[in-house]
Design an enzyme around this catalytic site. Sequence first.
Site, PDB file in Angstrom:
ATOM      1  CG  PHE A  58      -1.718   2.794  -0.523  1.00 25.00           C
ATOM      2  CD1 PHE A  58      -2.190   1.608   0.010  1.00 25.00           C
ATOM      3  CD2 PHE A  58      -0.646   2.852  -1.470  1.00 25.00           C
ATOM      4  CE1 PHE A  58      -1.948   0.243   0.153  1.00 25.00           C
ATOM      5  CE2 PHE A  58       0.104   1.357  -1.742  1.00 25.00           C
ATOM      6  CZ  PHE A  58      -0.275   0.382  -0.775  1.00 25.00           C
ATOM      7  CG  ASP A  59      -8.500   7.787   0.406  1.00 23.52           C
ATOM      8  OD1 ASP A  59      -7.895   8.860   0.268  1.00 23.52           O
ATOM      9  OD2 ASP A  59      -9.336   7.694   1.414  1.00 23.52           O
TER      10      ASP A  59
END
Length: 218
Positions: A58-59
């Site tokens: 995930f960012d």
Amino acid sequence: MTGGNSPIGYLKAYNTNLYLSSDPVKVHEALEEGIAAATMFTPEKMTEVSETQLRVAFDGDAVLFSDESEQIYKAHGLDKFFEHEKAHENKPLDHGPLKGFLEVLGKLQKKFYAKGQRMDCPIRTYLVTARSAASSGARALKTLRLWGLEIDEALFLAGAPKGPILEKIRPHIFFDDQMFHVEGAAEMGTVACHVPYGIAQRVPEGKGIKDKGIFSIK
């Protein structure tokens, strides 16, 4: 099967944890309904990934977290962004559109932790963010802790390209709100998903997109 009608209205009834689609318009509709959603890009040639462990990357900002800090950076520049993050280090960020998906992954992981299998857990999560560990990473980590969530590995790139790190991690799927990161990951053979949320959003044209699905985790 909905006879050509949009499936978005049924997502909450199905307790949907994640909606992936080739149609960015439907993804926008799902996000507006509070459903974790993203537009999926499947590369023509996919890199080899683990067959024994699901790896999800995930960012941070505008994905797990809100785009609050990103707005500061866009409006006032990098120095003001660092000042803002330092001043608000102990104030948790608001949640982003995929926080709930990380929560359900965490619940699955804890079932293995309870059996003493933490190191052999078949799910591993990664935070891959352009934030700097020294100047702005603390707030991200503290936010996750205050939410009661764990991430297995947090990688702070200080603005460096994400491609080399993703090539090393080899996630099964990667989520980011910036299309150039999504495109870069897809070029390297990673299944990458665009989360059109916050000030950086733009609707992708759909080139090279395949597959779509609705996922509920029990």
